[in-house]
Design an enzyme around this catalytic site. Structure first.
Site, PDB file in Angstrom:
ATOM      1  N   ASN A  81       0.816  -1.222   0.000  1.00  0.00           N
ATOM      2  CA  ASN A  81       0.000   0.000   0.000  1.00  0.00           C
ATOM      3  C   ASN A  81       0.852   1.276   0.000  1.00  0.00           C
ATOM      4  O   ASN A  81       0.496   2.280   0.599  1.00  0.00           O
ATOM      5  CB  ASN A  81      -0.992   0.023   1.175  1.00  0.00           C
ATOM      6  CG  ASN A  81      -2.060   1.119   1.087  1.00  0.00           C
ATOM      7  OD1 ASN A  81      -2.453   1.689   2.100  1.00  0.00           O
ATOM      8  ND2 ASN A  81      -2.522   1.422  -0.098  1.00  0.00           N
ATOM      9  N   CYS A 121       2.983   1.730  -3.176  1.00  0.00           N
ATOM     10  CA  CYS A 121       3.298   1.983  -4.603  1.00  0.00           C
ATOM     11  C   CYS A 121       2.060   1.849  -5.485  1.00  0.00           C
ATOM     12  O   CYS A 121       1.465   2.851  -5.904  1.00  0.00           O
ATOM     13  CB  CYS A 121       4.386   1.031  -5.099  1.00  0.00           C
ATOM     14  SG  CYS A 121       5.961   1.182  -4.223  1.00  0.00           S
ATOM     15  N   ASP A 177       5.093  -5.481  -9.648  1.00  0.00           N
ATOM     16  CA  ASP A 177       5.515  -4.754  -8.450  1.00  0.00           C
ATOM     17  C   ASP A 177       6.764  -3.922  -8.773  1.00  0.00           C
ATOM     18  O   ASP A 177       7.799  -4.483  -9.124  1.00  0.00           O
ATOM     19  CB  ASP A 177       5.816  -5.791  -7.355  1.00  0.00           C
ATOM     20  CG  ASP A 177       6.127  -5.146  -6.028  1.00  0.00           C
ATOM     21  OD1 ASP A 177       6.315  -3.911  -5.990  1.00  0.00           O
ATOM     22  OD2 ASP A 177       6.178  -5.882  -5.034  1.00  0.00           O
TER      23      ASP A 177
HETATM   24  P1  4NP Z   1       3.261  -2.169  -3.416  1.00  0.00           P
HETATM   25  O1  4NP Z   1       4.854  -2.364  -3.480  1.00  0.00           O
HETATM   26  O2  4NP Z   1       2.681  -3.510  -3.024  1.00  0.00           O
HETATM   27  O3  4NP Z   1       2.925  -1.785  -4.815  1.00  0.00           O
HETATM   28  O4  4NP Z   1       3.007  -1.084  -2.401  1.00  0.00           O
HETATM   29  C1  4NP Z   1       5.619  -2.877  -2.423  1.00  0.00           C
HETATM   30  C2  4NP Z   1       5.887  -2.092  -1.332  1.00  0.00           C
HETATM   31  C3  4NP Z   1       6.693  -2.599  -0.312  1.00  0.00           C
HETATM   32  C4  4NP Z   1       7.197  -3.876  -0.399  1.00  0.00           C
HETATM   33  C5  4NP Z   1       6.912  -4.676  -1.509  1.00  0.00           C
HETATM   34  C6  4NP Z   1       6.117  -4.173  -2.520  1.00  0.00           C
HETATM   35  N1  4NP Z   1       8.037  -4.390   0.629  1.00  0.00           N
HETATM   36  O5  4NP Z   1       8.516  -5.531   0.507  1.00  0.00           O
HETATM   37  O6  4NP Z   1       8.255  -3.674   1.631  1.00  0.00           O
END
Ligand code: 4NP
Length: 174
Positions: A20, A22, A133
Site C-alpha cells: 500500500n 506503490c 511490483d
Molecule cells: P506495493 O509495493 O505492493 O505496490 O506497495 C511494495 C511495497 C513494499 C514492499 C513490496 C512491494 N516491501 O517488501 O516492503
C-alpha cells in the site's frame, strides 16, 4: 412523492496491493482523478490498502509520489494501511493489483468473492494481467505502473458506470 432528496448511495471501491505504498495508492489517485474529471465524485468512495502491514502509517513510496506528480496525481495525502476483514463487507469492489494480492484477499473472503476483481481485467488490450511490483525496480517500472493504472482505471469506471450509473443525466455519462 419525489425522491430527489434521497442521498445517492456511494459506490465504494478499495484498491489493494502488497505494501500500500506503490501500486494501490497510484491506482487510487488515478481512479479518483478520472472520476473527478467526469464530474462523478459524489457517487464514489475510493480508498486503498495493503495485504501486508510492513508500511502501516507511512506515506506512499517517494518514487511513486514523484512519478505520479509528473502526470498531475497527488499521492502525498496517502498513509498506508492494511486491509481488514471489515473492508470485505464495507466495499462494493475490492480491486487487486496482482495475483498474489488476489489470492491473499480471497483467503479472507467468506461470502464476498464476487466483489473481488483483478484490476488489469479492465484493460485486456494491454496484454498485462497484473501490475508488476515496482518496489525493487527502476523508474521504468513506476512509469509502467502509471500507464497500466490509467488504462485499467478507464475500464473499471466504464464497468461501474454501466452497472450502477446508467440512469444518470446524459451530461454526466460522458
Ligand atoms: P506495493 O509495493 O505492493 O505496490 O506497495 C511494495 C511495497 C513494499 C514492499 C513490496 C512491494 N516491501 O517488501 O516492503
Amino acid at each position: 412523492m419525489s425522491n430527489s432528496a434521497q442521498p445517492v448511495p456511494k459506490i465504494k471501491i478499495l484498491f489493494v496491493c502488497l505494501g500500500n505504498i506503490c501500486r494501490s495508492p497510484t491506482a487510487e489517485a488515478v481512479f479518483r482523478k478520472l472520476v473527478e474529471t467526469e464530474g462523478l465524485s459524489d457517487y464514489f468512495e475510493i480508498d486503498s490498502a495493503g495485504t501486508a502491514g510492513y508500511h502501516i502509517g507511512e506515506m506512499a513510496d517517494s518514487r511513486s509520489i514523484r512519478h505520479a506528480q509528473r502526470r498531475g496525481y497527488d499521492l502525498t495525502p496517502h498513509r498506508a494501511r492494511r486491509i481488514e476483514v471489515e473492508d470485505l463487507d464495507y466495499y462494493d469492489y475490492i480491486v487487486a493489483m496482482d495475483e498474489d494480492n488476489y489470492s491473499d484477499i480471497a483467503a479472507l473472503c467468506t461470502t464476498q468473492w464476487k466483489k473481488l476483481k483483478r484490476f488489469m481485467d479492465f484493460a485486456p488490450e494491454t496484454g498485462y494481467d497484473e501490475i508488476p511490483d515496482p518496489y525493487y525496480r527502476g523508474a521504468e517500472a513506476f512509469e509502467l505502473a502509471l500507464d497500466l493504472a490509467e488504462k485499467a482505471a478507464k475500464g473499471l469506471l466504464d464497468f461501474v458506470k454501466e452497472k450502477h450509473l446508467s440512469n444518470l443525466p446524459r451530461e454526466q455519462k460522458a
